[in-house]
Design a protein around this motif. Structure first.
Motif, PDB file in Angstrom:
ATOM      1  N   GLU A 236      55.246  81.397 -66.908  1.00  0.00           N
ATOM      2  CA  GLU A 236      56.190  80.229 -67.018  1.00  0.00           C
ATOM      3  C   GLU A 236      55.508  78.944 -67.686  1.00  0.00           C
ATOM      4  OE1 GLU A 236      59.699  81.367 -63.741  1.00  0.00           O
ATOM      5  OE2 GLU A 236      57.798  80.195 -63.236  1.00  0.00           O
ATOM      6  N   SER A 237      54.081  78.942 -67.090  1.00  0.00           N
ATOM      7  CA  SER A 237      53.508  77.748 -67.537  1.00  0.00           C
ATOM      8  C   SER A 237      53.242  77.924 -69.130  1.00  0.00           C
ATOM      9  CB  SER A 237      52.424  77.662 -66.809  1.00  0.00           C
ATOM     10  OG  SER A 237      51.297  78.634 -67.407  1.00  0.00           O
ATOM     11  N   VAL A 238      53.463  78.851 -69.646  1.00  0.00           N
ATOM     12  CA  VAL A 238      53.069  78.901 -71.201  1.00  0.00           C
ATOM     13  C   VAL A 238      54.474  79.154 -71.866  1.00  0.00           C
ATOM     14  CG1 VAL A 238      51.830  80.208 -73.175  1.00  0.00           C
ATOM     15  CG2 VAL A 238      50.733  79.674 -70.921  1.00  0.00           C
ATOM     16  N   PHE A 239      55.378  80.002 -71.393  1.00  0.00           N
ATOM     17  CA  PHE A 239      56.533  80.414 -72.228  1.00  0.00           C
ATOM     18  C   PHE A 239      57.941  79.804 -71.730  1.00  0.00           C
ATOM     19  CE2 PHE A 239      53.387  83.945 -72.883  1.00  0.00           C
ATOM     20  CZ  PHE A 239      53.455  83.948 -74.172  1.00  0.00           C
ATOM     21  N   GLY A 240      57.722  79.362 -70.585  1.00  0.00           N
ATOM     22  CA  GLY A 240      59.098  78.985 -69.967  1.00  0.00           C
ATOM     23  C   GLY A 240      59.680  79.801 -69.043  1.00  0.00           C
ATOM     24  N   LYS A 241      60.921  79.970 -69.176  1.00  0.00           N
ATOM     25  CA  LYS A 241      61.732  80.750 -68.280  1.00  0.00           C
ATOM     26  C   LYS A 241      61.357  82.262 -68.238  1.00  0.00           C
ATOM     27  CE  LYS A 241      66.557  82.418 -67.264  1.00  0.00           C
ATOM     28  NZ  LYS A 241      68.020  82.163 -67.690  1.00  0.00           N
ATOM     29  N   THR A 242      61.178  82.509 -67.045  1.00  0.00           N
ATOM     30  CA  THR A 242      60.556  84.169 -66.880  1.00  0.00           C
ATOM     31  C   THR A 242      61.500  84.762 -65.760  1.00  0.00           C
ATOM     32  OG1 THR A 242      58.247  83.467 -67.552  1.00  0.00           O
ATOM     33  CG2 THR A 242      58.680  85.517 -66.496  1.00  0.00           C
ATOM     34  N   GLN A 243      61.916  85.848 -66.058  1.00  0.00           N
ATOM     35  CA  GLN A 243      62.622  86.709 -65.106  1.00  0.00           C
ATOM     36  C   GLN A 243      62.192  88.003 -64.888  1.00  0.00           C
ATOM     37  OE1 GLN A 243      67.307  86.807 -66.115  1.00  0.00           O
ATOM     38  NE2 GLN A 243      66.449  85.942 -68.167  1.00  0.00           N
ATOM     39  N   VAL A 244      62.132  88.485 -63.565  1.00  0.00           N
ATOM     40  CA  VAL A 244      61.653  89.469 -63.292  1.00  0.00           C
ATOM     41  C   VAL A 244      62.830  90.777 -62.692  1.00  0.00           C
ATOM     42  CG1 VAL A 244      60.078  90.352 -61.623  1.00  0.00           C
ATOM     43  CG2 VAL A 244      59.776  88.182 -62.282  1.00  0.00           C
ATOM     44  N   PHE A 245      62.453  91.801 -63.238  1.00  0.00           N
ATOM     45  CA  PHE A 245      63.396  92.985 -62.938  1.00  0.00           C
ATOM     46  C   PHE A 245      62.703  94.108 -62.251  1.00  0.00           C
ATOM     47  CE2 PHE A 245      64.737  90.679 -66.747  1.00  0.00           C
ATOM     48  CZ  PHE A 245      66.350  90.663 -66.555  1.00  0.00           C
TER      49      PHE A 245
END
Length: 533
Positions: free
Chosen positions: A435-444
């Protein structure tokens, strides 16, 4: 007065000549050979030890900590005992006896490896590594530690003691350097652990055998030679039998092919209609027919095709090449970066990896910087034994990776961990770093989703499994999934469970991983147990 001085000088010269007379010529050569072989054997045993422990305990930080600790402790005890014994029984004979016993102890260690590892595991992942390392390697390493003080006692020139001792330690260290290079560049990539252990034992016994022959002790030489031959053959036969199967999740799998590499034995197994690839006791991929047998590969497939079949895909980590093959057959242009050249060989020969898949051999982070293309989907699926290589999951690594991501592209990662408590720290830290590099991060976590459907009272506090962090915008309307699936995956409705399985991980123990601080191996115990047992 002058005659008195001359007499004293002559006495000293005579004493020096007498001291050196037993170690001149052939005797001195034997001693130097013993010291250099002893130094080399210490490093060979220590490094080979990681391969011996890997099938049960992996290649984690705990394993190396146990091996280094046991090695240093064994040498310390050996130095102390060796010095005392050398004072009581100086000379080459005692030294040669110790080296011969060390050869025997090493062969015995190989013979008892399987039951020792099984017993040691009862002590846990951390304690078990120390128990196994002590039982298997302490005797041999202790005996090898006795070599240096015995050699010093046998060869030290009292008139030039510093030079004499310094030369012996220099020779021993040169042996250690040779042993380190040999085991990493020649032995591990080209032979089995059993063969390497037998070869090391034979090397240790050569000088004692040479010593007995030059002393005309033919009967003792014959006994040593016969004993060494019988023990070596017995160890080889037992090793061959042991290598015919691999233990995975407490079940034996028949071995079809075993390919040594610098990173461990790549083991192919055909069991129950499924073809598996194992590395150091961990599954790297599997095929049933021409599709993946392992569910995690379908999780990666579904997430990567959320917007349709991507044009260009880059994958960190090849494994068995099953996922790369599936994406290539679906129409993607696939580039894989894999550090182990033997993985490509095994994937192409045993798992049908097509020639259209480009495999770049090298470190994923370094090789990615050299690429000029941008990719619609980048998949992080590299594992170093039981845990991802820490340097591939840091903020700095992701910053370099971002430059290779096409506009509106996706990052999809495969990480094993827990969903709460200490077991969640690894995955939640990776997510926070993404998230600190790419932004929004979701986990499945489709495995968790399906497990809850089967058991509404599931104890999620101890649940550890595969999770898929995804960076990038996912479409509101998902593209249909058109790739081939196995019947087992179809029956468990895995594909349709991927996107409904989104979870939120606790962040209270998460940190942003950097090149300066990323202790993933220290947090991977729960993941190691899940992957192995």
């Amino acid at each position: 007065m002058q005659s008195s001085v001359q007499s004293g000088a002559k006495a000293k010269a005579a004493a020096k000549a007498e001291h050196e007379s037993g170690l001149s010529g052939l005797a001195a050569l034997m001693l130097r050979a013993a010291v250099i072989i002893g130094g080399a054997s210490v490093m060979i045993v220590e490094i080979l030890g990681s391969r011996v422990l890997a099938p049960v305990f992996g290649t984690t930080l705990h394993v190396w900590s146990a091996l280094i600790t046991v090695t240093l402790a064994s040498l310390a005890i050996g130095y102390a005992w060796g010095g005392r014994i050398a004072d009581k029984r100086p000379g080459l004979g005692t030294l040669m006896t110790v080296m011969a016993i060390a050869a025997g102890a090493l062969l015995i260690a190989d013979l008892i490896t399987k039951p020792v590892l099984s017993t040691a595991y009862a002590a846990g992942m951390v304690g078990g590594t120390f128990v196994a390392a002590i039982l298997l390697f302490l005797p041999t390493l202790l005996l090898l530690g006795m070599v240096s003080p015995m050699a010093v006692r046998a060869a030290a020139d009292q008139l030039n003691l510093g030079t004499s001792v310094g030369n012996l330690y220099a020779i021993s260290t040169i042996g250690s350097v040779i042993g380190s290079l040999a085991v990493s560049l020649l032995i591990i990539p080209n032979m089995s652990v059993h063969t390497a252990i037998i070869g090391t034992a034979v090397l240790l016994a050569i000088v004692p055998l040479w010593y007995l022959l030059t002393r005309k002790r033919m009967q003792q030489a014959a006994l040593l030679l016969v004993g060494l031959a019988v023990a070596s053959v017995g160890t080889a036969v037992a090793g061959q039998e042991s290598d015919k199967e691999v233990l995975y999740k407490n079940k034996s799998h028949r071995v079809t092919a075993r390919v040594p590499s610098s990173y461990g034995d790549l083991v192919v197994s055909d069991e129950g209609g499924v073809k598996y690839l194992f590395l150091n006791g961990v599954q790297q991929g599997s095929l049933i027919g021409d599709v993946s047998y392992a569910p995690y590969a379908y999780g990666l497939m579904r997430l990567a095709t959320a917007k349709g079949i991507p044009k260009k895909v880059m994958i960190w980590g090849l494994g068995a090449g099953v996922y790369a093959r599936a994406m290539a057959e679906a129409g993607s242009e696939v580039t894989v970066i894999e550090i182990d050249p033997m993985s490509e060989k095994v994937s192409r020969e045993h798992f049908g990896l097509p020639s259209s898949v480009k495999v770049i051999v090298g470190d994923a982070r370094t090789e990615t910087k050299r690429l000029t293309d941008k990719y619609d989907v980048i998949v992080l699926d590299a594992f170093s034994g039981d845990s991802p290589p820490f340097h591939l999951l840091t903020r700095e690594a992701f910053a370099d990776l971002k430059e290779k991501l096409a506009p509106n592209g996706l990052i999809v990662a495969n990480i094993v961990g827990g969903i709460s408590g200490e077991a969640a720290r690894l995955v939640s830290s990776v997510v926070m770093t993404l998230e600190s590099v790419f932004g929004k991060t979701q986990v499945f976590s489709p495995n968790l989703y399906l497990a809850k459907k089967r058991d509404s009272n599931l104890n999620t506090a101890t649940f550890v499994s595969t999770m898929f962090p995804v960076c990038g915008e996912l479409p509101e309307t998902l593209a249909p999934f058109t790739m081939k699936v196995s019947e087992g995956i179809r029956q468990m409705n895995y594909i349709d469970s991927v996107f409904p399985s989104r979870i939120d991980l606790p962040r209270d123990k998460a940190v942003i991983l950097t090149d300066a601080f990323a202790p993933l191996e220290a947090w991977s115990d729960a993941a190691v147990q899940a992957m192995r047992y």
